[in-house]
Scaffold this motif. Sequence first.
Motif, mmCIF file in Angstrom:
data_model
loop_
_atom_site.group_PDB
_atom_site.id
_atom_site.type_symbol
_atom_site.label_atom_id
_atom_site.label_comp_id
_atom_site.label_asym_id
_atom_site.label_seq_id
_atom_site.Cartn_x
_atom_site.Cartn_y
_atom_site.Cartn_z
ATOM 1 N N ILE A 10 0.850 -1.188 0.000
ATOM 2 C CA ILE A 10 0.000 0.000 0.000
ATOM 3 C C ILE A 10 0.889 1.243 0.000
ATOM 4 C CG2 ILE A 10 -1.903 1.192 1.162
ATOM 5 C CD1 ILE A 10 -2.463 -1.473 2.677
ATOM 6 N N PRO A 11 1.218 1.747 -1.186
ATOM 7 C CA PRO A 11 2.028 2.970 -1.202
ATOM 8 C C PRO A 11 1.279 4.047 -0.428
ATOM 9 C CG PRO A 11 1.469 2.245 -3.459
ATOM 10 C CD PRO A 11 0.735 1.361 -2.524
ATOM 11 N N ASN A 12 1.960 4.773 0.385
ATOM 12 C CA ASN A 12 1.224 5.750 1.200
ATOM 13 C C ASN A 12 2.131 6.855 1.688
ATOM 14 O OD1 ASN A 12 1.945 5.363 4.343
ATOM 15 N ND2 ASN A 12 2.187 3.429 3.252
ATOM 16 N N ASN A 13 1.528 7.962 2.027
ATOM 17 C CA ASN A 13 2.284 9.016 2.690
ATOM 18 C C ASN A 13 1.610 9.385 4.005
ATOM 19 O OD1 ASN A 13 0.090 10.489 1.851
ATOM 20 N ND2 ASN A 13 1.252 12.179 0.942
ATOM 21 N N VAL A 14 0.966 8.374 4.621
ATOM 22 C CA VAL A 14 0.283 8.621 5.888
ATOM 23 C C VAL A 14 0.952 7.877 7.042
ATOM 24 C CG1 VAL A 14 -1.933 9.092 4.799
ATOM 25 C CG2 VAL A 14 -1.381 6.738 5.433
ATOM 26 N N ASN A 15 2.213 7.506 6.799
ATOM 27 C CA ASN A 15 2.982 6.875 7.857
ATOM 28 C C ASN A 15 2.327 5.597 8.366
ATOM 29 O OD1 ASN A 15 5.307 6.855 9.246
ATOM 30 N ND2 ASN A 15 4.889 8.722 10.461
ATOM 31 N N LEU A 16 1.901 4.798 7.433
ATOM 32 C CA LEU A 16 1.187 3.572 7.752
ATOM 33 C C LEU A 16 2.017 2.654 8.653
ATOM 34 C CD1 LEU A 16 -1.554 2.503 7.064
ATOM 35 C CD2 LEU A 16 -0.618 1.446 5.011
ATOM 36 N N ALA A 17 3.309 2.636 8.407
ATOM 37 C CA ALA A 17 4.177 1.732 9.168
ATOM 38 C C ALA A 17 4.112 2.010 10.671
ATOM 39 C CB ALA A 17 5.613 1.852 8.672
ATOM 40 N N GLU A 18 3.875 3.259 11.029
ATOM 41 C CA GLU A 18 3.889 3.645 12.447
ATOM 42 C C GLU A 18 2.526 3.478 13.111
ATOM 43 O OE1 GLU A 18 7.110 6.283 13.275
ATOM 44 O OE2 GLU A 18 7.448 4.309 12.327
ATOM 45 N N ASN A 19 1.490 3.381 12.278
ATOM 46 C CA ASN A 19 0.138 3.392 12.818
ATOM 47 C C ASN A 19 -0.417 1.965 12.806
ATOM 48 O OD1 ASN A 19 -2.524 3.845 13.471
ATOM 49 N ND2 ASN A 19 -2.690 5.712 12.239
ATOM 50 N N ARG A 20 -0.083 1.197 13.833
ATOM 51 C CA ARG A 20 -0.404 -0.233 13.852
ATOM 52 C C ARG A 20 -1.911 -0.494 13.808
ATOM 53 N NH1 ARG A 20 3.999 -2.160 12.049
ATOM 54 N NH2 ARG A 20 3.038 -4.210 12.359
ATOM 55 N N ARG A 21 -2.671 0.354 14.486
ATOM 56 C CA ARG A 21 -4.125 0.137 14.559
ATOM 57 C C ARG A 21 -4.761 0.288 13.164
ATOM 58 N NH1 ARG A 21 -8.509 3.066 16.869
ATOM 59 N NH2 ARG A 21 -7.262 4.901 16.401
ATOM 60 N N LEU A 22 -4.333 1.327 12.485
ATOM 61 C CA LEU A 22 -4.840 1.576 11.133
ATOM 62 C C LEU A 22 -4.389 0.460 10.197
ATOM 63 C CD1 LEU A 22 -6.135 3.294 8.936
ATOM 64 C CD2 LEU A 22 -3.993 4.573 8.780
ATOM 65 N N LEU A 23 -3.134 0.090 10.333
ATOM 66 C CA LEU A 23 -2.600 -0.956 9.475
ATOM 67 C C LEU A 23 -3.401 -2.242 9.652
ATOM 68 C CD1 LEU A 23 -0.385 -1.683 7.472
ATOM 69 C CD2 LEU A 23 1.070 -2.316 9.391
ATOM 70 N N ARG A 24 -3.714 -2.562 10.898
ATOM 71 C CA ARG A 24 -4.510 -3.782 11.153
ATOM 72 C C ARG A 24 -5.889 -3.691 10.510
ATOM 73 N NH1 ARG A 24 -2.527 -4.465 16.153
ATOM 74 N NH2 ARG A 24 -4.237 -3.329 17.120
ATOM 75 N N ALA A 25 -6.520 -2.535 10.619
ATOM 76 C CA ALA A 25 -7.858 -2.362 10.026
ATOM 77 C C ALA A 25 -7.790 -2.534 8.503
ATOM 78 C CB ALA A 25 -8.418 -0.979 10.376
ATOM 79 N N LEU A 26 -6.765 -1.963 7.901
ATOM 80 C CA LEU A 26 -6.645 -2.063 6.447
ATOM 81 C C LEU A 26 -6.267 -3.477 6.015
ATOM 82 C CD1 LEU A 26 -4.874 1.328 5.615
ATOM 83 C CD2 LEU A 26 -7.266 0.718 5.200
ATOM 84 N N GLU A 27 -5.458 -4.151 6.845
ATOM 85 C CA GLU A 27 -5.103 -5.535 6.532
ATOM 86 C C GLU A 27 -6.336 -6.422 6.520
ATOM 87 O OE1 GLU A 27 -0.566 -5.832 8.380
ATOM 88 O OE2 GLU A 27 -2.283 -6.522 9.561
ATOM 89 N N GLU A 28 -7.264 -6.101 7.397
ATOM 90 C CA GLU A 28 -8.485 -6.887 7.441
ATOM 91 C C GLU A 28 -9.398 -6.561 6.263
ATOM 92 O OE1 GLU A 28 -11.357 -7.224 10.808
ATOM 93 O OE2 GLU A 28 -9.439 -7.311 11.905
ATOM 94 N N TRP A 29 -9.375 -5.338 5.848
ATOM 95 C CA TRP A 29 -10.282 -4.886 4.787
ATOM 96 C C TRP A 29 -9.769 -5.277 3.402
ATOM 97 C CZ3 TRP A 29 -10.133 -1.161 0.771
ATOM 98 C CH2 TRP A 29 -11.386 -0.784 0.267
ATOM 99 N N GLN A 30 -8.454 -5.284 3.240
ATOM 100 C CA GLN A 30 -7.870 -5.458 1.914
ATOM 101 C C GLN A 30 -8.303 -6.739 1.202
ATOM 102 O OE1 GLN A 30 -5.295 -7.488 0.662
ATOM 103 N NE2 GLN A 30 -4.334 -6.278 -0.962
ATOM 104 N N PRO A 31 -8.304 -7.916 1.876
ATOM 105 C CA PRO A 31 -8.760 -9.130 1.166
ATOM 106 C C PRO A 31 -10.227 -9.036 0.738
ATOM 107 C CG PRO A 31 -7.720 -9.687 3.272
ATOM 108 C CD PRO A 31 -7.850 -8.207 3.238
ATOM 109 N N LYS A 32 -11.033 -8.345 1.522
ATOM 110 C CA LYS A 32 -12.451 -8.182 1.163
ATOM 111 C C LYS A 32 -12.589 -7.265 -0.049
ATOM 112 C CE LYS A 32 -13.645 -8.878 5.954
ATOM 113 N NZ LYS A 32 -13.817 -8.172 7.226
ATOM 114 N N PHE A 33 -11.740 -6.250 -0.073
ATOM 115 C CA PHE A 33 -11.729 -5.369 -1.244
ATOM 116 C C PHE A 33 -11.359 -6.161 -2.497
ATOM 117 C CE2 PHE A 33 -8.976 -3.033 -4.186
ATOM 118 C CZ PHE A 33 -9.849 -2.051 -4.633
ATOM 119 N N LEU A 34 -10.315 -6.985 -2.371
ATOM 120 C CA LEU A 34 -9.876 -7.773 -3.535
ATOM 121 C C LEU A 34 -10.951 -8.737 -4.003
ATOM 122 C CD1 LEU A 34 -6.150 -8.884 -3.353
ATOM 123 C CD2 LEU A 34 -7.293 -7.386 -5.012
#
Length: 472
Positions: A10-34
């Motif tokens: 996920i190319p990003n400029n929102v500092n995803l690497a540092e935001n574990r909570r957000l990263l987890r939410a997106l990790e859960e959502w991404q397979p559903k998006f696909l």
Amino acid sequence: MASIDYIERIPNNVNLAENRRLLRALEEWQPKFLEWWRDMGPDGFQAKEVYLRTAVSVDARGWAQFDYTRMPEYRWGIFLAEPEPGRQINFGDHLGQPAWQEVPGEYRGTLRRLIVTQGDTEPASVEQQRHLGRTCPSLYDLRNLFQVNVEEGRHLWAMVYLLDAHFGRDGREESEALLQRRSGDHDKPRILGAFNERTPDWLSFFMFCFFTDRDGKYQLASLAESGFDPLSRTCRFMLTEEAHHMFVGESGVGRIVQRACEIMREHKTDDVRRFGGVDLPTIQRYINFHCSVSLDLFGSEVSTNAANFYTMGLKGRFEETKRKDDHRLKDGTYSVATLVGESIVTREEGALVSLNERLRDDYIADCQRGVNRWNEIIKSHGIEFTLTLPHRGFRRAIGAFAEVKVSPDGRVVSEAEWDARHRDWLPTEDDERYVASLMQPVTDRGKIAGWIAPAARGINSQPADFEYVRLG
Ligand SMILES: [Fe+2]
Ligand SMILES: [Fe+2]
């Protein structure tokens, strides 16, 4: 499941690497998006390599990369425009206060609704367009369709980012719901009317990009003024991609107009269909349809919701900061078209409650500029025919004109006149059948269908016979 490096994915400029909570939410959502993308995205081309641009930064000089990609492997990224240091809220009751970096608690529900409504349009258009690839007029157009589709997918990511990053559990629930509604589905339709219409052919597709994506541009532009800074920055970057969607629409219709004119001149006839083109009166009827559907997206002419969004500092006017007034609008008025008995008149309404109509006016002026450029093409062929926008009251389902029948030239007409004339004003079954008959795929390099002129230049300066999609 194989582990995926989401920070890499996920190319990003929102500092995803540092935001574990957000990263987890997106990790859960991404397979559903696909899963949604595979079920509801472009039908029949998921395994093909497409020459796509991918947003990789927000640098104005080079934010995009062009390369061959299979669509399910597209790197849907999350980008916010660079922050403006010291940005303030530029309108409404909070004028002059620092822009919000967190959701203001008292506006939480309203703000979420605005984001969800915008977010819902993004996957909807992908669903509406999913069968078009099979009837593309050229590889160039096929590639442009897919470019629009993957970027609408990215816009969905952009809105899901806001929901997941700023709205906690209900944000995550809304993110899921965005993948569950379906365009045109009776039980779980998309939120807005135009996004439940069909896009059965490429004339409709180009009209959709011109008229309906342009509504998107105006909604994004007013959300880009928002006092909620993450929303503002997200929308500002989305607008850079949206410009290409407008281009696809305007140039697509323009090329069909051009082909019609070439046929008329070459064969000295108005019977364009006999030579496999789309005649100008048919193009006019498609304009009437798509314009009227899109005008409804701006909502009622007089709207307390619109007033509230503004007063709360959530949604501004188009180019809010360039306007020279008090940016509160409590005292001003605005001219609004309305119905008095059988006649259409303009009436002064309070400036705040008229904000939908003001945005619609900005939109209509922008549409008219595009129509003027189509008319230039017609004129340059020495043909006397003028394409026009229908009157704003024509075929409306929302607002002051919803209860009456209005002709494209702006007269309130009787049911009898409507019944007698609407075939002249809107695409008929015969038109649709004819346009459908033209939809034969052309996928040889450098070749183009007979009903549309070739593009003036290639994408990213590629030559005319470039292999935009490797069908192999
Ligand atoms: Fe979009
Ligand atoms: Fe778009």
